[in-house]
Design a protein around this motif. Structure first.
Motif, PDB file in Angstrom:
ATOM      1  N   ALA A   4       0.954  -1.231   0.287  1.00  8.93           N
ATOM      2  CA  ALA A   4       0.099   0.512   0.542  1.00  8.93           C
ATOM      3  C   ALA A   4       1.146   1.035   0.001  1.00  8.93           C
ATOM      4  CB  ALA A   4      -0.818   0.105   1.059  1.00  8.93           C
ATOM      5  N   TYR A   5       1.809   1.274   0.858  1.00  5.07           N
ATOM      6  CA  TYR A   5       2.968   2.479   0.475  1.00  5.07           C
ATOM      7  C   TYR A   5       3.327   2.510  -0.740  1.00  5.07           C
ATOM      8  CZ  TYR A   5       6.956   5.274   2.236  1.00  5.07           C
ATOM      9  OH  TYR A   5       7.908   5.997   1.902  1.00  5.07           O
ATOM     10  N   ALA A   6       3.512   1.491  -1.564  1.00  4.05           N
ATOM     11  CA  ALA A   6       5.028   1.760  -2.919  1.00  4.05           C
ATOM     12  C   ALA A   6       3.805   2.140  -3.862  1.00  4.05           C
ATOM     13  CB  ALA A   6       5.047   0.824  -3.498  1.00  4.05           C
ATOM     14  N   GLU A   7       2.059   2.224  -3.243  1.00  7.40           N
ATOM     15  CA  GLU A   7       1.279   2.289  -3.734  1.00  7.40           C
ATOM     16  C   GLU A   7       0.916   4.151  -3.937  1.00  7.40           C
ATOM     17  OE1 GLU A   7      -2.750   1.103  -3.753  1.00  7.40           O
ATOM     18  OE2 GLU A   7      -1.480  -1.394  -4.232  1.00  7.40           O
ATOM     19  N   GLN A   8       1.123   4.250  -2.869  1.00  9.97           N
ATOM     20  CA  GLN A   8       0.586   5.886  -2.427  1.00  9.97           C
ATOM     21  C   GLN A   8       1.910   6.897  -2.473  1.00  9.97           C
ATOM     22  OE1 GLN A   8       1.245   5.332   2.169  1.00  9.97           O
ATOM     23  NE2 GLN A   8      -0.948   5.571   2.293  1.00  9.97           N
ATOM     24  N   VAL A 145      19.760  16.627  -3.976  1.00  8.67           N
ATOM     25  CA  VAL A 145      19.179  16.090  -3.166  1.00  8.67           C
ATOM     26  C   VAL A 145      18.684  15.771  -2.262  1.00  8.67           C
ATOM     27  CG1 VAL A 145      22.133  15.539  -2.816  1.00  8.67           C
ATOM     28  CG2 VAL A 145      20.743  17.261  -1.622  1.00  8.67           C
ATOM     29  N   PRO A 146      17.527  15.311  -1.828  1.00 10.20           N
ATOM     30  CA  PRO A 146      16.597  16.116  -0.764  1.00 10.20           C
ATOM     31  C   PRO A 146      17.059  15.778   0.148  1.00 10.20           C
ATOM     32  CG  PRO A 146      17.045  13.359  -1.174  1.00 10.20           C
ATOM     33  CD  PRO A 146      18.057  13.792  -2.066  1.00 10.20           C
ATOM     34  N   VAL A 147      15.979  16.801   0.704  1.00 10.45           N
ATOM     35  CA  VAL A 147      16.214  17.530   2.428  1.00 10.45           C
ATOM     36  C   VAL A 147      15.346  17.375   3.539  1.00 10.45           C
ATOM     37  CG1 VAL A 147      16.725  20.030   3.442  1.00 10.45           C
ATOM     38  CG2 VAL A 147      17.731  20.108   0.770  1.00 10.45           C
ATOM     39  N   ASN A 151       9.124  19.822   8.272  1.00  7.14           N
ATOM     40  CA  ASN A 151       8.312  20.652   7.780  1.00  7.14           C
ATOM     41  C   ASN A 151       7.734  18.877   6.667  1.00  7.14           C
ATOM     42  OD1 ASN A 151       7.685  22.984   9.183  1.00  7.14           O
ATOM     43  ND2 ASN A 151       9.809  23.714   8.581  1.00  7.14           N
ATOM     44  N   VAL A 152       8.985  19.216   6.176  1.00  9.78           N
ATOM     45  CA  VAL A 152       8.908  18.331   5.122  1.00  9.78           C
ATOM     46  C   VAL A 152       8.238  16.730   5.085  1.00  9.78           C
ATOM     47  CG1 VAL A 152      10.168  17.018   3.106  1.00  9.78           C
ATOM     48  CG2 VAL A 152      10.762  19.080   3.444  1.00  9.78           C
ATOM     49  N   ARG A 153       9.176  16.449   6.406  1.00 11.46           N
ATOM     50  CA  ARG A 153       8.308  15.267   7.677  1.00 11.46           C
ATOM     51  C   ARG A 153       6.871  15.090   6.855  1.00 11.46           C
ATOM     52  NH1 ARG A 153       9.551  13.101  11.857  1.00 11.46           N
ATOM     53  NH2 ARG A 153       8.808  11.844  11.446  1.00 11.46           N
ATOM     54  N   ALA A 169      11.534   9.660  13.544  1.00 11.42           N
ATOM     55  CA  ALA A 169      12.289   9.108  12.486  1.00 11.42           C
ATOM     56  C   ALA A 169      12.600   8.767  11.716  1.00 11.42           C
ATOM     57  CB  ALA A 169      13.157  10.963  12.207  1.00 11.42           C
ATOM     58  N   ARG A 170      12.198   8.260  10.211  1.00 13.13           N
ATOM     59  CA  ARG A 170      12.549   7.124   9.643  1.00 13.13           C
ATOM     60  C   ARG A 170      12.820   7.806   8.101  1.00 13.13           C
ATOM     61  NH1 ARG A 170       7.101   3.862   9.067  1.00 13.13           N
ATOM     62  NH2 ARG A 170       8.195   2.716   7.768  1.00 13.13           N
ATOM     63  N   THR A 171      14.435   8.139   8.834  1.00 10.59           N
ATOM     64  CA  THR A 171      15.080   9.269   7.935  1.00 10.59           C
ATOM     65  C   THR A 171      15.173   8.229   7.205  1.00 10.59           C
ATOM     66  OG1 THR A 171      16.484   9.841   9.801  1.00 10.59           O
ATOM     67  CG2 THR A 171      17.539  10.198   8.032  1.00 10.59           C
ATOM     68  N   THR A 172      16.280   7.227   6.400  1.00  8.52           N
ATOM     69  CA  THR A 172      16.466   6.413   5.241  1.00  8.52           C
ATOM     70  C   THR A 172      15.024   6.731   4.088  1.00  8.52           C
ATOM     71  OG1 THR A 172      18.057   5.014   6.467  1.00  8.52           O
ATOM     72  CG2 THR A 172      16.826   4.356   3.615  1.00  8.52           C
ATOM     73  N   GLU A 173      14.084   6.022   4.975  1.00  8.56           N
ATOM     74  CA  GLU A 173      12.952   5.677   3.937  1.00  8.56           C
ATOM     75  C   GLU A 173      12.265   6.786   3.520  1.00  8.56           C
ATOM     76  OE1 GLU A 173       9.638   3.326   5.415  1.00  8.56           O
ATOM     77  OE2 GLU A 173       7.991   4.693   5.062  1.00  8.56           O
ATOM     78  N   GLU A 174      12.317   8.254   4.354  1.00 12.62           N
ATOM     79  CA  GLU A 174      12.363   9.391   3.848  1.00 12.62           C
ATOM     80  C   GLU A 174      12.718  10.480   3.617  1.00 12.62           C
ATOM     81  OE1 GLU A 174       9.823  10.796   8.142  1.00 12.62           O
ATOM     82  OE2 GLU A 174      11.382  10.801   8.172  1.00 12.62           O
ATOM     83  N   LEU A 175      13.880   9.691   3.162  1.00 11.56           N
ATOM     84  CA  LEU A 175      15.005  10.847   1.858  1.00 11.56           C
ATOM     85  C   LEU A 175      14.477  10.070   0.876  1.00 11.56           C
ATOM     86  CD1 LEU A 175      18.114  10.952   4.214  1.00 11.56           C
ATOM     87  CD2 LEU A 175      17.264  12.276   3.040  1.00 11.56           C
ATOM     88  N   ALA A 176      14.335   8.614   0.655  1.00 13.08           N
ATOM     89  CA  ALA A 176      14.179   8.131  -0.616  1.00 13.08           C
ATOM     90  C   ALA A 176      12.311   8.529  -0.883  1.00 13.08           C
ATOM     91  CB  ALA A 176      13.886   6.466  -0.305  1.00 13.08           C
ATOM     92  N   LEU A 177      12.041   8.843  -0.425  1.00  8.58           N
ATOM     93  CA  LEU A 177      10.672   9.071  -0.656  1.00  8.58           C
ATOM     94  C   LEU A 177      10.206  10.866  -1.193  1.00  8.58           C
ATOM     95  CD1 LEU A 177       7.209   9.360  -0.591  1.00  8.58           C
ATOM     96  CD2 LEU A 177       7.245   9.528   1.360  1.00  8.58           C
ATOM     97  N   MET A 178      11.763  11.670  -1.158  1.00  7.29           N
ATOM     98  CA  MET A 178      11.406  12.447  -1.075  1.00  7.29           C
ATOM     99  C   MET A 178      11.889  12.767  -2.191  1.00  7.29           C
ATOM    100  SD  MET A 178      11.122  16.347  -0.454  1.00  7.29           S
ATOM    101  CE  MET A 178      11.089  17.776  -1.370  1.00  7.29           C
TER     102      MET A 178
END
Length: 303
Positions: A4-8, A145-147, A151-153, A169-178
């Motif tokens: 579901a996450y990948a779809e989002q 590069v993703p920042v 606020n972004v989170r 925080a889930r830094t790796t995942e959130e950086l990949a998403l951005m």
DNA sequence: TACACGTGGCT
DNA sequence: TAGCCAAGTGT
């Protein structure tokens, strides 16, 4: 794995969230000093240190003073660290001043006085973490590069994941998403990075989001779901400041900043009645390098 | 991972 | 008004 996450994430990319936010930002934003054309990388670095957990409005005047006094890293590196702590005044978290001074020394000695643009080199500087390193690379040097800041989170949590709060925080995942939402070309990617932060700070705010002004409201998963209440893990609660060691440290350091001469221990003793807590705070300041003992007195660090 | 670390404005 | 919140980092 079509989770579901990948779809989002795919839906957000298809909706062009990064491009929409970049266009919205380009159409108009607050004229903050560090966004001015030609603002130096050193200025960006100083501003990012000051902005760590400190609101924009309190940073602006202090930043101007700093850059006038220390227009380049070598200038700051040439003065004692205590001068940085003194000039930090009441911005809070004074070890940032100590770290910024140490960073200026490292930049002067290891990078010929030029703020590095490489993420790894930036991360090696004291006080520079994942956010600051990417912010400097993106905003000072235009690198794609993703920042990701608070606020972004929050914007990503709502618009993409459909939840009201970002949670832990889930830094790796959130950086990949951005990263996945960033436009392909570097200039537009920079606008998207700055725009996501601006959006989170001025429209998609923590307490009262103003969806009527949001450029991506139509694509927002949280809005589409009917603004469900947040049910994830609770964010850690901030402990009360009044009566804390932090208050004692702040009170002692305020006295040291105000004095050109070492402050006698007898004077420090007047600042907080509880001797045990006072000594604990003092020991902490000494251990952190924010203060030094001079005979039976205390001062800001001179070296 | 969870917690320590300043300060002040806003609701 | 007491608590929330703020361009995070280091341990």
């Amino acid at each position: 794995m079509a989770s579901a996450y990948a779809e989002q994430v795919q839906r957000a990319a298809d909706a062009g969230i990064g491009e929409s936010v970049a266009a919205w930002f380009a159409a108009g934003h607050r004229p903050l000093p560090w966004r001015a054309t030609g603002f130096p990388a050193w200025g960006v670095l100083v501003s990012e240190f000051m902005l760590q957990q400190t609101p924009v409005a309190r940073v602006i005047p202090r930043l101007a003073e700093w850059l006038e006094r220390w227009p380049e890293p070598a200038a700051l590196a040439a003065v004692p660290p205590g001068e940085a702590v003194r000039a930090w005044d009441r911005l809070g978290y004074p070890r940032r001043a100590l770290n910024l001074h140490a960073a200026s020394v490292a930049i002067t000695e290891r990078h010929a006085g030029v703020v590095p643009e490489d993420i790894e080199a930036l991360l090696a500087l004291p006080g520079v973490g994942p956010y600051t390193a990417r912010a400097v690379a993106a905003f000072a040097y235009g690198i794609r590069v993703p920042v990701v800041d608070v606020n972004v989170r929050r914007v990503l949590a709502r618009a993409v994941r459909g939840v009201g709060e970002p949670g832990p925080a889930r830094t790796t995942e959130e950086l990949a998403l951005m990263e996945s939402l960033l436009p392909a070309d570097a200039p537009t990617a920079r606008l998207a990075n700055a725009g996501m932060m601006e959006l989170g700070q001025t429209v998609c705010t923590a307490r009262t989001p103003d969806c009527a002004r949001c450029p991506i409201a139509a694509a927002c998963a949280w809005r589409a779901a009917g603004y469900p209440a947040y049910t994830g893990p609770a964010a850690p609660r901030q402990k009360p400041y009044a009566g804390s060691d932090r208050e004692v440290r702040g009170r002692i350091l305020r006295e040291l900043r105000a004095s050109e001469l070492p402050v006698p221990a007898s004077r420090v003793a007047e600042l907080w009645a509880d001797a045990v807590q006072r000594e604990r705070a003092l020991a902490g300041l000494l251990a952190d390098g924010l203060a030094v003992a001079v005979d039976d007195a205390y001062a800001l660090p001179t070296a």
